[in-house]
Design a protein around this motif. Structure first.
Motif, mmCIF file in Angstrom:
data_model
loop_
_atom_site.group_PDB
_atom_site.id
_atom_site.type_symbol
_atom_site.label_atom_id
_atom_site.label_comp_id
_atom_site.label_asym_id
_atom_site.label_seq_id
_atom_site.Cartn_x
_atom_site.Cartn_y
_atom_site.Cartn_z
ATOM 1 N N GLU A 1 0.829 -1.200 0.000
ATOM 2 C CA GLU A 1 0.000 0.000 0.000
ATOM 3 C C GLU A 1 0.865 1.252 0.000
ATOM 4 N N ARG A 2 1.988 1.205 0.731
ATOM 5 C CA ARG A 2 2.871 2.371 0.758
ATOM 6 C C ARG A 2 3.436 2.689 -0.616
ATOM 7 N N LEU A 3 3.621 1.677 -1.457
ATOM 8 C CA LEU A 3 4.161 1.922 -2.790
ATOM 9 C C LEU A 3 3.185 2.652 -3.687
ATOM 10 N N SER A 4 1.892 2.556 -3.401
ATOM 11 C CA SER A 4 0.905 3.177 -4.277
ATOM 12 C C SER A 4 0.652 4.635 -3.935
ATOM 13 N N THR A 5 1.363 5.178 -2.967
ATOM 14 C CA THR A 5 1.205 6.586 -2.625
ATOM 15 C C THR A 5 2.439 7.358 -3.031
ATOM 16 N N GLN A 6 2.301 8.661 -3.072
ATOM 17 C CA GLN A 6 3.446 9.482 -3.444
ATOM 18 C C GLN A 6 4.499 9.521 -2.338
ATOM 19 N N HIS A 7 4.190 8.945 -1.177
ATOM 20 C CA HIS A 7 5.116 8.962 -0.062
ATOM 21 C C HIS A 7 5.871 7.647 0.083
ATOM 22 N N SER A 8 5.922 6.868 -0.979
ATOM 23 C CA SER A 8 6.617 5.595 -0.889
ATOM 24 C C SER A 8 8.098 5.849 -0.621
ATOM 25 N N ALA A 9 8.617 5.121 0.318
ATOM 26 C CA ALA A 9 10.011 5.292 0.702
ATOM 27 C C ALA A 9 10.790 4.050 0.307
ATOM 28 N N LEU A 10 11.569 4.171 -0.737
ATOM 29 C CA LEU A 10 12.439 3.077 -1.128
ATOM 30 C C LEU A 10 13.717 3.163 -0.304
ATOM 31 N N ILE A 11 14.239 2.023 0.062
ATOM 32 C CA ILE A 11 15.525 1.959 0.748
ATOM 33 C C ILE A 11 16.537 1.552 -0.310
ATOM 34 N N LEU A 12 17.267 2.521 -0.817
ATOM 35 C CA LEU A 12 18.092 2.319 -1.999
ATOM 36 C C LEU A 12 19.519 1.903 -1.658
ATOM 37 N N ASP A 13 20.006 0.947 -2.454
ATOM 38 C CA ASP A 13 21.388 0.475 -2.358
ATOM 39 C C ASP A 13 21.956 0.371 -3.761
ATOM 40 N N ASP A 14 23.269 0.526 -3.854
ATOM 41 C CA ASP A 14 23.952 0.321 -5.129
ATOM 42 C C ASP A 14 24.238 -1.167 -5.291
ATOM 43 N N VAL A 15 23.912 -1.696 -6.460
ATOM 44 C CA VAL A 15 24.183 -3.105 -6.756
ATOM 45 C C VAL A 15 24.647 -3.235 -8.201
ATOM 46 N N ASP A 16 25.377 -4.291 -8.467
ATOM 47 C CA ASP A 16 25.623 -4.707 -9.839
ATOM 48 C C ASP A 16 24.411 -5.556 -10.193
ATOM 49 N N PHE A 17 23.581 -5.057 -11.111
ATOM 50 C CA PHE A 17 22.243 -5.615 -11.305
ATOM 51 C C PHE A 17 22.240 -7.072 -11.749
ATOM 52 N N ALA A 18 23.003 -7.418 -12.773
ATOM 53 C CA ALA A 18 23.005 -8.806 -13.257
ATOM 54 C C ALA A 18 23.522 -9.752 -12.179
ATOM 55 N N ASP A 19 24.526 -9.325 -11.437
ATOM 56 C CA ASP A 19 25.063 -10.131 -10.351
ATOM 57 C C ASP A 19 23.999 -10.352 -9.271
ATOM 58 N N TYR A 20 23.225 -9.320 -8.970
ATOM 59 C CA TYR A 20 22.166 -9.431 -7.970
ATOM 60 C C TYR A 20 21.085 -10.412 -8.426
ATOM 61 N N ILE A 21 20.684 -10.322 -9.687
ATOM 62 C CA ILE A 21 19.671 -11.244 -10.225
ATOM 63 C C ILE A 21 20.202 -12.676 -10.229
ATOM 64 N N GLN A 22 21.470 -12.843 -10.543
ATOM 65 C CA GLN A 22 22.068 -14.179 -10.504
ATOM 66 C C GLN A 22 22.014 -14.743 -9.082
ATOM 67 N N MET A 23 22.322 -13.915 -8.106
ATOM 68 C CA MET A 23 22.268 -14.351 -6.715
ATOM 69 C C MET A 23 20.836 -14.742 -6.329
ATOM 70 N N LEU A 24 19.843 -13.939 -6.737
ATOM 71 C CA LEU A 24 18.445 -14.254 -6.422
ATOM 72 C C LEU A 24 18.002 -15.558 -7.079
ATOM 73 N N SER A 25 18.504 -15.834 -8.254
ATOM 74 C CA SER A 25 18.057 -17.022 -8.994
ATOM 75 C C SER A 25 18.630 -18.319 -8.436
ATOM 76 N N GLU A 26 19.669 -18.234 -7.630
ATOM 77 C CA GLU A 26 20.319 -19.451 -7.130
ATOM 78 C C GLU A 26 19.372 -20.342 -6.329
ATOM 79 N N GLN A 27 18.431 -19.764 -5.617
ATOM 80 C CA GLN A 27 17.537 -20.588 -4.813
ATOM 81 C C GLN A 27 16.526 -21.373 -5.650
ATOM 82 N N TYR A 28 16.446 -21.069 -6.939
ATOM 83 C CA TYR A 28 15.501 -21.760 -7.826
ATOM 84 C C TYR A 28 16.200 -22.758 -8.753
ATOM 85 N N GLN A 29 17.472 -22.997 -8.551
ATOM 86 C CA GLN A 29 18.243 -23.863 -9.447
ATOM 87 C C GLN A 29 17.749 -25.311 -9.454
ATOM 88 N N ASN A 30 17.016 -25.728 -8.443
ATOM 89 C CA ASN A 30 16.529 -27.111 -8.383
ATOM 90 C C ASN A 30 15.173 -27.289 -9.054
#
Length: 158
Positions: A1-30
């Motif tokens: 619900e917070r994302l649908s308002t103009q007051h949405s507060a993202l907690i931003l971090d710098d990431v290497d995007f492809a590396d981050y997606i690769q890390m997220l995908s590891e739990q689905y390798q099976n």
């Protein structure tokens, strides 16, 4: 619900995007149908809300696996001059055109006979849509019944 308002507060971090997606995908390798991960040779640094992108990724990949009928699911990361593109494609039953325009709406389910025990509340793609928009991006869904579905998340690099 917070994302649908103009007051949405993202907690931003710098990431290497492809590396981050690769890390997220590891739990689905099976996954029995196989997971195909396509990453670019050159990664790009981005500023994202890692927790919300993790939620977005999990919702989309879980949908792809659930509806993929034990066929391959492809995760593709690419970059163009202005944005990162994350695409997740399954070879499942697909979504009919009359439902495709509604799947981003809250509580909309393609199959109304599904319950929380068999398929959720119809909030997953709605939340993904809100997360993409909160990042000043967009979510596109292409689907063809009997052939599968591709969900693409476009996020600005800046």
């Amino acid at each position: 619900e917070r994302l649908s308002t103009q007051h949405s507060a993202l907690i931003l971090d710098d990431v290497d995007f492809a590396d981050y997606i690769q890390m997220l995908s590891e739990q689905y390798q099976n996954y029995e149908g196989s997971l195909v991960l396509q990453l670019p040779d050159d990664d790009r640094a981005m500023t994202i809300d890692k927790l919300r992108i993790r939620l977005l990724f999990a919702n989309i990949i879980n949908n792809a696996i659930r509806h993929g009928r034990n066929r391959p699911v492809t995760i593709n990361v690419s970059f163009n001059a202005r944005e990162a593109v994350l695409s997740i494609t399954d070879e499942g039953e697909g979504i009919a055109a009359e439902h495709l325009k509604h799947v981003r709406e809250p509580f909309y389910r393609v199959d109304n006979s599904r319950t929380r025990h068999t398929g959720g509340f119809g909030l997953g793609l709605y939340l993904c849509h809100l997360i993409a928009e909160a990042h000043r991006g967009r979510m596109l869904i292409d689907s063809e019944p009997g052939k599968g579905t591709r969900v693409s998340i476009h996020l600005p690099l800046e």
